[in-house]
Design a protein around this motif. Structure first.
Motif, PDB file in Angstrom:
ATOM      1  N   PHE A 214       0.641   3.992  -2.833  1.00  0.00           N
ATOM      2  CA  PHE A 214      -0.136   5.179  -2.488  1.00  0.00           C
ATOM      3  C   PHE A 214       0.548   6.102  -1.483  1.00  0.00           C
ATOM      4  O   PHE A 214       0.105   7.235  -1.293  1.00  0.00           O
ATOM      5  CB  PHE A 214      -1.500   4.769  -1.913  1.00  0.00           C
ATOM      6  CG  PHE A 214      -2.318   3.901  -2.822  1.00  0.00           C
ATOM      7  CD1 PHE A 214      -2.935   4.442  -3.943  1.00  0.00           C
ATOM      8  CD2 PHE A 214      -2.477   2.546  -2.561  1.00  0.00           C
ATOM      9  CE1 PHE A 214      -3.699   3.646  -4.785  1.00  0.00           C
ATOM     10  CE2 PHE A 214      -3.243   1.739  -3.392  1.00  0.00           C
ATOM     11  CZ  PHE A 214      -3.857   2.285  -4.513  1.00  0.00           C
TER      12      PHE A 214
ATOM     13  N   TYR B  84      -7.612   2.221  -1.061  1.00  0.00           N
ATOM     14  CA  TYR B  84      -6.399   1.595  -0.547  1.00  0.00           C
ATOM     15  C   TYR B  84      -6.729   0.292   0.183  1.00  0.00           C
ATOM     16  O   TYR B  84      -5.972  -0.675   0.113  1.00  0.00           O
ATOM     17  CB  TYR B  84      -5.660   2.561   0.380  1.00  0.00           C
ATOM     18  CG  TYR B  84      -5.582   3.977  -0.136  1.00  0.00           C
ATOM     19  CD1 TYR B  84      -5.498   4.241  -1.504  1.00  0.00           C
ATOM     20  CD2 TYR B  84      -5.610   5.069   0.729  1.00  0.00           C
ATOM     21  CE1 TYR B  84      -5.443   5.540  -1.992  1.00  0.00           C
ATOM     22  CE2 TYR B  84      -5.551   6.371   0.251  1.00  0.00           C
ATOM     23  CZ  TYR B  84      -5.472   6.604  -1.100  1.00  0.00           C
ATOM     24  OH  TYR B  84      -5.423   7.881  -1.580  1.00  0.00           O
TER      25      TYR B  84
ATOM     26  N   VAL C 133       0.837  -1.202   0.000  1.00  0.00           N
ATOM     27  CA  VAL C 133       0.000   0.000   0.000  1.00  0.00           C
ATOM     28  C   VAL C 133       0.873   1.254   0.000  1.00  0.00           C
ATOM     29  O   VAL C 133       0.626   2.208  -0.748  1.00  0.00           O
ATOM     30  CB  VAL C 133      -0.961   0.008   1.211  1.00  0.00           C
ATOM     31  CG1 VAL C 133      -1.651   1.360   1.358  1.00  0.00           C
ATOM     32  CG2 VAL C 133      -1.999  -1.092   1.070  1.00  0.00           C
TER      33      VAL C 133
END
Length: 398
Positions: A104, A236, A100
């Protein structure tokens, strides 16, 4: 699609086996094979060994300190480590948060947190589920209200696996009540040592406090701990869960459990003969082995697609459903095989150095513990009922 290993992949498998033979401590493999409770130091020891080799970030690209392995290499590594009874890699930092952050997170978050995941300086746990918001994560109520340079977090998370060991937690929090529920969720990184955070253990039916409640009361979290954009956390979370569900299929774990079942069925007697020679029981074992072989083929197809650059979609849900059902069936057959010794047990007998004598043969106690513990497999990571809905929407609806 070619489902056989190339010469290079076979050579890689030999390399993994040689590494395990040399570096996997026998004390750890004996604990895993015997179903003993693993403690934080056990996981940390194995993580450190893998990290020294450069093999801890198995899903990470080399630019972030990972192996850079392709999907087939990762599959081989899982097969061989489970075959050798190695401790699992605790997934929350390495296999969940890491990807993640790479996709992001900010450059500052990547530079700070990713090396600390590999070094073991940070132990992460997952703050997703809440009472009333398990598979339905869009219903999360834990709030994070902006107050200057901080968020003030209040609420509760539950089923937080190994949270008693963690110094960090990544959380889904409610930052807005406007619009659809999914649109008001954010992804926040929280230090477990912050005032107002309280961890309360939950003792499971297998006698182990593996999961916890985590409470937040006016917890101050710096704004820079927000991953990505505010109110975009649902995106996410779905990205993370896709990776988690594929891993839950656990082909390697199922293969190891099946071999253990065959061993026990060869030792236990039924009507004067080994249980494995009982036609009724042997037929059940054959059916679950066929199912496992079919799932392993599907897993390899998904891996081949990933190697070609295709992201798993509904396939991850299919693997999650079938993989968990198969593992639970193997656990049930193993518990059936040990017969009356599968009765309720003294869980302390699974602790290293415990002065408690188990009842029955040494393989009976782990069989019971695994059966009880793995009842959760079909629930966490999104219940199998929810996965069937995902499959129907992705594939059956036009």
């Amino acid at each position: 699609m070619d489902l056989t290993y190339t010469d290079e992949q076979k050579a890689f498998r030999d390399e993994v086996r040689a590494f395990l033979d040399e570096k996997l401590p026998k004390r750890l493999s004996d604990k895993v094979a015997g179903g003993k409770h693993l403690v934080k130091e056990d996981y940390e020891e194995w993580h450190a060994i893998l990290n020294e080799k450069g093999w801890l970030g198995v899903t990470w690209p080399e630019e972030f300190g990972g192996t850079g392995w392709d999907a087939v290499q990762r599959h081989i590594f899982e097969e061989e480590t489970t075959r050798a009874s190695a401790p699992r890699i605790v997934p929350f930092g390495v296999n969940m948060l890491g990807p993640v952050l790479m996709k992001f997170g900010s450059k500052e978050q990547q530079d700070h947190y990713l090396p600390r995941i590999l070094s073991g300086d940070d132990w992460w746990c997952q703050g997703y589920s809440e009472p009333g918001a398990g598979s339905d994560l869009a219903s999360v109520k834990t709030s994070a209200e902006r107050d200057g340079d901080h968020y003030i977090v209040n609420g509760q998370k539950t089923w937080t696996t190994l949270g008693q060991y963690a110094n960090k937690i990544f959380c889904l929090v409610r930052t807005s009540k406007e619009g659809k529920p999914q649109e008001g969720i954010s992804f926040l990184l929280i230090d477990m040592d912050t005032p107002g955070v309280e961890v309360r253990p939950i003792v499971l039916i297998d006698g182990e406090a593996e999961v916890n409640e985590v409470w937040f009361e006016n917890v101050k979290v710096p704004v820079e701990n927000l991953v990505g954009e505010e109110n975009k956390g649902w995106t996410y979370a779905k990205y993370l869960l896709t990776h988690e569900r594929t891993n839950i299929a656990g082909v390697g774990f199922a293969n190891a459990a099946l071999q253990n079942l065959k061993r026990i069925a060869g030792l236990e007697k039924s009507g004067g003969k080994a249980l494995i020679e009982n036609p009724f029981f042997a037929a059940k074992m054959a059916q679950v082995e066929i199912d496992l072989m079919a799932m392993a083929t599907t897993n390899l197809r998904t891996i081949a697609a990933a190697a070609a650059g295709n992201a798993p979609g509904a396939e991850s849900s299919m693997l999650k459903i079938k993989g968990t059902v198969i593992r639970q069936e193997i656990n049930a057959l193993t518990r059936q095989a040990v017969g009356p010794f599968a009765m309720p047990f003294v869980s302390e007998a699974l602790d290293e150095g415990a002065n408690v004598e188990p009842v029955g043969p040494d393989y009976a106690l782990p069989a019971t513990q695994s059966y009880f513990n793995n009842r959760k497999l079909s629930i966490y990571g999104g219940s199998n009922e929810v996965q069937r809905q995902i499959i129907s929407k992705a594939i059956l609806e036009l």
